[in-house]
Every structure is written in C-alpha cells, then in structure tokens.
Write an enzyme that holds these catalytic residues in place. Structure first.
Site, mmCIF file in Angstrom:
data_model
loop_
_atom_site.group_PDB
_atom_site.id
_atom_site.type_symbol
_atom_site.label_atom_id
_atom_site.label_comp_id
_atom_site.label_asym_id
_atom_site.label_seq_id
_atom_site.Cartn_x
_atom_site.Cartn_y
_atom_site.Cartn_z
ATOM 1 N N TRP A 129 42.515 30.871 18.872
ATOM 2 C CA TRP A 129 42.730 32.312 18.826
ATOM 3 C C TRP A 129 43.961 32.717 18.018
ATOM 4 C CZ3 TRP A 129 47.534 33.061 20.667
ATOM 5 C CH2 TRP A 129 48.033 32.167 21.615
ATOM 6 N N CYS A 130 44.783 31.740 17.658
ATOM 7 C CA CYS A 130 46.056 32.012 16.972
ATOM 8 C C CYS A 130 45.817 32.364 15.504
ATOM 9 C CB CYS A 130 46.968 30.790 17.108
ATOM 10 S SG CYS A 130 48.374 30.770 15.976
ATOM 11 N N HIS A 131 46.328 33.512 15.084
ATOM 12 C CA HIS A 131 46.174 33.975 13.706
ATOM 13 C C HIS A 131 46.780 32.990 12.707
ATOM 14 C CE1 HIS A 131 46.438 36.500 10.142
ATOM 15 N NE2 HIS A 131 47.757 36.371 10.154
ATOM 16 N N CYS A 142 47.379 29.820 13.137
ATOM 17 C CA CYS A 142 46.638 28.552 13.157
ATOM 18 C C CYS A 142 45.391 28.647 12.284
ATOM 19 C CB CYS A 142 46.233 28.192 14.590
ATOM 20 S SG CYS A 142 47.628 27.986 15.723
#
Length: 420
Positions: free
Chosen positions: A118-120, A122
């Site tokens: 969910w990490c932008h 990443c």
C-alpha cells in the site's frame, strides 16, 4: 546553616532582548532513527521557528545507546526514478520466515527491501529494485557474494521478520552479512532511488569483499559527502533555541518526504538527558543556589519514558517555568544569580491513529521569586541572650539548692553520731 527568605514580584522586561528565553535540550531516542527525527517549535499563536534546524544536532546511536557517528540531514530531497520499468521475471529474491536465515548465511551480503504494497514510495521503488537486481545478476552471474531480496511486511509468511527487525518506515533497505552475529546491527540505505545509484552502492560491497576498499558500514558510494548507508537504530537530539516568554511547544516526531510510516510500531520512547531554561550556569552560581532551587533547574534530567509496543504512544510533558533571583550574603562577595526552575507533569496518550510524538509544552510565568539571607532583628538577639542568661541562672540556682540540701543532710548525720 544559612536561612533565607523569599518574596514574589511581577516580572518586567527592561529591553526587547528580555522578551526571549533560551531553551537547552538533549533527548535520546533508542528506536527513532535520525533520518526521520524532526524537531519543530511553535508558540501559542502557532508561529513556527523556521531557523530551528540549524541549531539542532543529531548523533546516531547503536542498540546499546552508544554514539556511532554524527548525523547530517540531507540538503536535498531523495531523488526517485519515476519512469523506470522492468520487463521479464522478477529477480529480487522473495524472502519469508522460512527461507530468510538460510539465504542470510548463504550470501556474503544480502540487501533486503522491506516494503508494504500500500506504500506509495514502495510502489515507485518496486521496478527500480527489480531492475537493479537483474543488473547485479547479469554482471555477476552464478555469484553467491551478493544478492538483492525483498520482504512484504503485510504477508502472513513474512510479517514476523518486519517485527523482528523493527521496520516502521517503508521502504526500508537493510544490509545483512554472512558473518552477522545474533546482535549485529544492519546498516540502512538512504541514498538516491535509481538503478544507477543502487547498483553503484551495491558494487561497493563487492569491492569490500574483494578487499579493494576498506570494509565499513558507512558507505558514500557517490562521494558527495553524504553517507548513502550507515548504521544506527536510535538518535540523540540536542539543541539550543530562543523562544518568546509565552506558552509554546517543542515537538519531536518522525517526518519524511520519501517514506510512509507504520504508526502502530513507531516507538518514541526517550530519555531526557537534559532540559533547562536560560543561560548555562557557572560553577560558582551552582554553589550559590539553595539545594531545592538547584534541583528545579533540571527537574526532568535523566528521566526515561517508555512507549508500549504496538500501541501508538504520544508523550506529553507540561512544564511551568519560574525565574529565580538568589542574592548571596555580602560576606560571600558573589553576585546575584538568576536561574530558571520548573515543575513538570508528564502524561502518555495512547490512541489508534495517533501519530507517536513527544510534545514539550512550556509556559513561562511572568513572576520572579527573589531569595535573600534572612537577617535576625536586634530584639530577637536580645530576647535570645536574655533567655540564655536566665537559663544559666536557673540551672545554677537548682545546682546550688541541691548542693546546699546535701551538705545540710550530711551535717545533721554527723551531729547525730556525736550525740550517740
């Protein structure tokens, strides 16, 4: 012992320079990395101290709280490749709890990207990481010296790895070595997120293995004067600032323009090594201050505050600051000492969704407590002298009376003996 008397007066400013007060602070965070630690100062009107960063220093700490080097914040934002694509199969090794240790001790160096889908940031790093891995494998085929791996911190099979290595920022890139011991620290990468930068940094570890360069955990691959990777799991933050004599707040929390955080695991446990207000006191000034006033100058010093694991915890310290003026006896030939003491109340706030923060709320009271030597009045001295003299005469009279009665008794016994 010296007796003192005190009085309270309203503080007043003789010049505009008196409108500000110096704040001296030194905090140690065993689990907050210097890369993320941000310090902000505001007053009751919401005005921020824009120049604060220049007056704050950071020192990286190991897991035992020892210094491992001074930290310099990057002068520019971390650059990201935004148009990178990777075609073909994924080459970065997918790691789970089942295969992590085996690969850890198979390769001389294993570089791991801990990420969350969910990490932008990443998502932007993913194709760069795969292409970097493919580039390394093409350049060093069938080589077990170095490999790039990845761990999905949301996966059931790998979540415990992220807990073990205290991953609270995404992405986090750590270096693992074959000769690591159980308590070894793993340096983290904070350089540019591009294929060229990551592969050049990784090549530096191969050069270390070939002994072409000295072995070190602090690597500046692009030689720009800023470390691309280094060790250190904690941070000691110290600084000096001048604030208006009005309610305000000093706030420390994790901030990053290139990471997303897992607030549930973010740990802002800390020790207040030192907190004081006003100029630093000289050794002579400390000798002049009464013990209870000296103790109030650093009332929070050496106190530790711990966060609960997996519960976002914010620590609040409410400080009331009072100015003290201590005038020593004239025979001491010492000047009046001005100090700032404070009383403090600390509290923890635990709330899901709360950003773990350390907030120091201070209020500088507009009063001055003046201490002077308590001088004895003349009539007190005369009263005490009369009491002493009267006491001496009373005791002497009692002794004389007892002695006289004793002699009389002995005389009577002697007379009765003669009569017999």
């Amino acid at each position: 012992s010296l007796q003192t008397e005190s009085k309270v007066i309203l503080d007043h400013f003789e010049s505009s320079a008196d409108d500000t007060l110096q704040v001296n602070f030194n905090f140690s965070f065993p689990r907050l990395k210097c890369e993320y630690a941000s310090v902000d100062a505001t007053n009751f009107m919401g005005t921020h101290d824009a120049g604060l960063a220049a007056r704050v220093s950071k020192v990286r700490l190991d897991d035992k709280g020892k210094s491992v080097g001074r930290h310099e914040d990057k002068k520019k934002e971390v650059r990201h490749s935004t148009d990178e694509t990777h075609e073909g199969p994924e080459t970065a090794l997918a790691l789970t709890t089942d295969n992590f240790e085996a690969n850890h001790h198979k390769y001389d160096v294993m570089i791991v990207n801990f990420f969350a889908p969910w990490c932008h940031w990443c998502q932007k790093l993913a194709p760069v990481w795969e292409k970097s891995s493919a580039t390394i494998r093409q350049k060093h085929p069938s080589d077990e010296q170095l490999i790039l791996g990845k761990v999905d911190c949301t996966g059931h099979a790998s979540e415990s790895l992220c807990i073990k290595y205290r991953i609270d920022a995404f992405p986090t890139i750590l270096v693992f070595r074959k000769d690591d011991k159980g308590n070894s620290e793993h340096e983290s990468y904070h350089g540019e997120r591009s294929v060229n930068a990551i592969t050049a940094w990784a090549e530096h570890f191969i050069a270390q293995l070939k002994k072409e360069v000295p072995k070190t955990r602090n690597v500046d691959a692009d030689k720009d004067g800023v470390l691309d990777s280094h060790n250190g799991v904690g941070c000691m933050i110290s600084g000096l600032l001048h604030v208006q004599r009005a309610p305000g707040m000093l706030k420390i929390q994790a901030v990053s323009d290139s990471h997303d955080f897992n607030w549930e695991t973010m740990d802002v446990s800390h020790t207040v090594n030192h907190l004081s207000f006003g100029p630093f006191l000289s050794e002579q000034a400390w000798m002049v201050l009464p013990p209870h006033i000296a103790a109030s100058v650093g009332a929070l010093d050496d106190k530790s505050f711990t966060s609960d694991q997996h519960i976002p915890t914010t620590h609040e310290h409410y400080v009331k600051v009072v100015r003290h003026e201590v005038t020593p006896p004239a025979r001491w030939k010492a000047e009046t000492v001005t100090s700032y003491g404070y009383v403090v109340h600390s509290n923890n706030i635990q709330k899901v969704g709360e950003v773990p923060t350390v907030r120091l709320n201070y209020d500088i009271l507009p009063i001055v407590v003046q201490f002077t030597e308590k001088k004895q009045a003349l009539y007190h001295f005369i009263t005490q002298l009369c009491a002493i003299v009267g006491g001496v005469f009373t005791v002497a009279g009692i002794v004389a009376s007892i002695t006289d009665k004793g002699l009389s008794a002995m005389t009577k016994k002697q007379e009765l003996g003669k009569l017999g």
